[in-house]
Design a protein around this motif. Structure first.
Motif, PDB file in Angstrom:
ATOM      1  N   PHE A  55       2.992  -0.182  14.439  1.00 17.04           N
ATOM      2  CA  PHE A  55       2.633   1.143  14.939  1.00 17.04           C
ATOM      3  C   PHE A  55       1.468   1.696  14.143  1.00 17.04           C
ATOM      4  O   PHE A  55       1.407   1.569  12.918  1.00 17.04           O
ATOM      5  CB  PHE A  55       3.821   2.104  14.828  1.00 17.04           C
ATOM      6  CG  PHE A  55       3.513   3.488  15.313  1.00 17.04           C
ATOM      7  CD1 PHE A  55       3.257   3.723  16.656  1.00 17.04           C
ATOM      8  CD2 PHE A  55       3.466   4.552  14.427  1.00 17.04           C
ATOM      9  CE1 PHE A  55       2.953   5.005  17.114  1.00 17.04           C
ATOM     10  CE2 PHE A  55       3.177   5.830  14.872  1.00 17.04           C
ATOM     11  CZ  PHE A  55       2.918   6.057  16.221  1.00 17.04           C
ATOM     12  N   ALA A  69       6.366   7.860  14.420  1.00 14.58           N
ATOM     13  CA  ALA A  69       7.181   6.676  14.730  1.00 14.58           C
ATOM     14  C   ALA A  69       8.643   7.060  14.900  1.00 14.58           C
ATOM     15  O   ALA A  69       9.318   6.588  15.830  1.00 14.58           O
ATOM     16  CB  ALA A  69       7.021   5.630  13.625  1.00 14.58           C
ATOM     17  N   PRO A 115       8.929   0.460  12.674  1.00 15.22           N
ATOM     18  CA  PRO A 115       7.962  -0.644  12.550  1.00 15.22           C
ATOM     19  C   PRO A 115       8.012  -1.335  11.189  1.00 15.22           C
ATOM     20  O   PRO A 115       8.319  -0.720  10.162  1.00 15.22           O
ATOM     21  CB  PRO A 115       6.623   0.059  12.766  1.00 15.22           C
ATOM     22  CG  PRO A 115       6.861   1.471  12.320  1.00 15.22           C
ATOM     23  CD  PRO A 115       8.274   1.769  12.717  1.00 15.22           C
TER      24      PRO A 115
END
Length: 383
Positions: A44, A58, A65
């Motif tokens: 990400f 995120a 991630p």
């Protein structure tokens, strides 16, 4: 590796959404475009105006991630991030990487909110420029004037960039401004920073975008045709204007050369170009520095409708660009979205065609600029 999904969030005038919501909307649409499940995303990257950190975004998106990037070099951030993501996928550090952006830049101004800045700050060396009113727009205006003095570039030629961006926007139902304008109308607008009148400057909008890159092994599982990342380059030039050696040369002169060399292609093989255009001069000088014309020849190059879709030259900013389509603060990711749509043949009325038989484009370039020509990222894409 390939781009397998792209999308925009709602753009233009969006008064009832947060930047987080625009990130999420664009991300969901990009995943749906690719036909991939969110669980496959292990990389990400995001950056933006204000305080949105990628770890927060995120989490909002429900991602955990194992590879993350928060590079922030202004408007070129997204081309640089795409290159970093491609490198990470090649190295096996990630399999599917999501690049996402969302901004309520327009709504924030209307509501009087101070949630971000279009400057790199007022500390360090920049403290010696800010007290004299040397703001971002003034820096671009100064560079444009130097090009006019050095090479005889005219204000009418710069205005042509705005006119042709609007012509392309007229073909784009998602563009914020679609009514055609003339050179005379551009020149007659209110002065913002000499020589720029209002229409020499980008619009201010809300909006978000997302791009999904995947390792080759996942391409066959996608519902879209892949658009391959063929080469990329990045370059950081300066922050203080006093450290910029030549106002008529942008960092795209380096990032573009690297991207084309690494892709093994030439500028004259490109079917179109998506170029960061916060101001008309950005388009003109970037065309020179990417090698589409010689230094000082940008004024003549942009004349006679050569940037328009169907204009018989090099279609540039086929969606209308930041001058007419949308510009929510950091527009680099929108360049990649439009480039991918063109290469997949999804441009609608603004679709680029090549050759007498009207074939779809095979090669395109996206080049982002950050700050006041402080940084550049260039990505060559192909099918």
């Amino acid at each position: 590796m390939a781009v397998v999904g792209v999308a925009l969030s709602d753009c233009g005038r969006v008064d009832d959404a947060t930047p987080y919501a625009l990130h999420a909307q664009a991300a969901r649409r990009a995943l749906a475009d690719a036909g991939l499940d969110r669980s496959l995303v292990d990389g990400f990257a995001s950056a933006g105006l204000g305080t949105l950190a990628p770890v927060e975004v995120a989490e909002y998106l429900g991602l955990r991630p194992t590879w993350v990037d928060s590079t922030s070099v202004g408007g070129s951030t997204w081309e640089v991030m795409a290159a970093h993501a491609a490198d990470a996928i090649t190295a096996g550090h990630a399999r599917v990487v999501l690049l996402a952006y969302g901004s309520t830049a327009r709504a924030d101004v209307r509501a009087g909110r101070r949630t971000g800045t279009l400057s790199f700050g007022t500390r360090g060396p920049l403290q010696f420029e800010v007290p004299y009113g040397h703001t971002l727009i003034a820096k671009y205006a100064m560079a444009a004037r130097r090009h006019m003095i050095e090479y005889g570039t005219t204000i009418e030629q710069l205005a042509e960039v705005a006119v042709q961006a609007r012509a392309n926007a007229a073909l784009n139902p998602e563009a914020m401004f679609r009514t055609p304008v003339t050179v005379d109308e551009v020149l007659a607008g209110p002065m913002i920073a000499d020589p720029f009148t209002k229409l020499h400057c980008c619009v201010r909008s809300d909006g978000g975008a997302a791009v999904l890159l995947a390792a080759e092994e996942y391409v066959r599982d996608c519902r879209t045709s892949p658009v391959w990342v063929l080469g990329s380059g990045e370059h950081v030039s300066h922050a203080a204007m006093s450290e910029w050696a030549d106002f008529t040369v942008s960092p795209a002169a380096v990032s573009g050369r690297l991207a084309f060399e690494r892709a093994g292609v030439r500028p004259d093989e490109m079917d179109f170009a998506e170029i960061y255009d916060a101001f008309t001069y950005m388009t003109l000088v970037t065309l020179e520095d990417l090698g589409f014309c010689g230094k000082g020849e940008g004024g003549a190059f942009v004349e006679k409708g050569r940037l328009r879709v169907g204009g018989g030259g090099l279609p540039v900013n086929t969606d209308g660009g930041g001058l007419s389509a949308q510009h929510p603060g950091m527009r680099g990711l929108f360049l990649l979205v439009e480039a991918v749509r063109q290469l997949r043949g999804e441009g609608g009325e603004r679709q680029v065609r090549r050759g007498a038989d009207g074939a779809l484009p095979r090669l395109g370039v996206a080049s982002g600029t950050g700050g006041w020509f402080c940084s550049s990222g260039t990505v060559v894409l192909g099918v």
